[in-house]
Write a protein that holds these residues in place. Structure first.
Motif: not given
Length: 199
Positions: A111, A115-116, A120, A122, A138-140, A160, A162
């Motif tokens: 992934e 972030f979805d 996902h 956190v 918020g980016t993986v 994940v 982030v």
């Protein structure tokens, strides 16, 4: 003319009354046939659902039996060369992944991007502000634990890490201007809350 003014009660019946008893008997027989058909359908459907569940269970078990066989084989050679043992565990892992794939399950272990929340959860927030080009908040940035999905439906979301995003610019500090007192200042006379002396 007088004959036309007769009441309905005085008129003779021209058609015979229907045989209500025979009609009721037909309705009851039809009702019993419908109940019997529905009971047969319910039993047949129950048998079919049970057979489908058993077939699906057997399919899953047969897909995972080789994984169990290889795990037991690896444990029986636990005293062997550690490198060979690691290779064996890697082979067992690949068998497990193949069993999942053959069951229509996709692994979510690569992934990237934003972030979805539908895919996902956190697991950690990474402070990447010290890097030269930190990713947006918020980016993986890493998959900590893979997720799984089947038929487009997420069975377990991927855990994940982030990015916290770039640090805010702390150039100018607010509130460093001259402080104003609301009370009296030396040589300026009484403040607003002091009363003048009576003369």
């Amino acid at each position: 003319m007088m004959g036309e003014n007769r009441s309905d009660a005085e008129r003779p019946e021209t058609a015979p009354a229907p045989d209500l008893a025979a009609e009721l008997e037909q309705c009851q027989a039809s009702h019993l046939r419908t109940l019997a058909d529905f009971d047969n359908y319910r039993r047949r459907t129950g048998r079919e659902i049970g057979a489908a569940k058993a077939a699906e269970r057997d399919r899953v078990v047969l897909a995972w039996v080789p994984v169990l066989d290889h795990l037991e084989l690896a444990l029986s050679h636990a005293d062997a060369d550690p490198d060979l043992l690691v290779d064996g565990v890697r082979g067992v892992r690949q068998l497990a992944l193949d069993a999942l794939r053959n069951s229509g399950v996709t692994r979510l272990d690569d992934e990237t991007g934003a972030f979805d929340p539908t895919r996902h959860e956190v697991g950690a927030v990474v402070d990447s502000g010290s890097t030269s080009r930190p990713p947006p908040a918020g980016t993986v940035v890493e998959v900590l634990r893979p997720g799984y999905q089947a038929d487009g439906r997420v069975l377990r979301p991927a855990s994940v890490a982030v990015s916290a995003g770039p640090k805010p610019n702390n150039g100018a500090k607010l509130g460093n201007g001259p402080r104003r007192d609301t009370g009296s200042e030396p040589g300026k006379g009484p403040g607003p809350d002091t009363e003048p002396e009576a003369s």
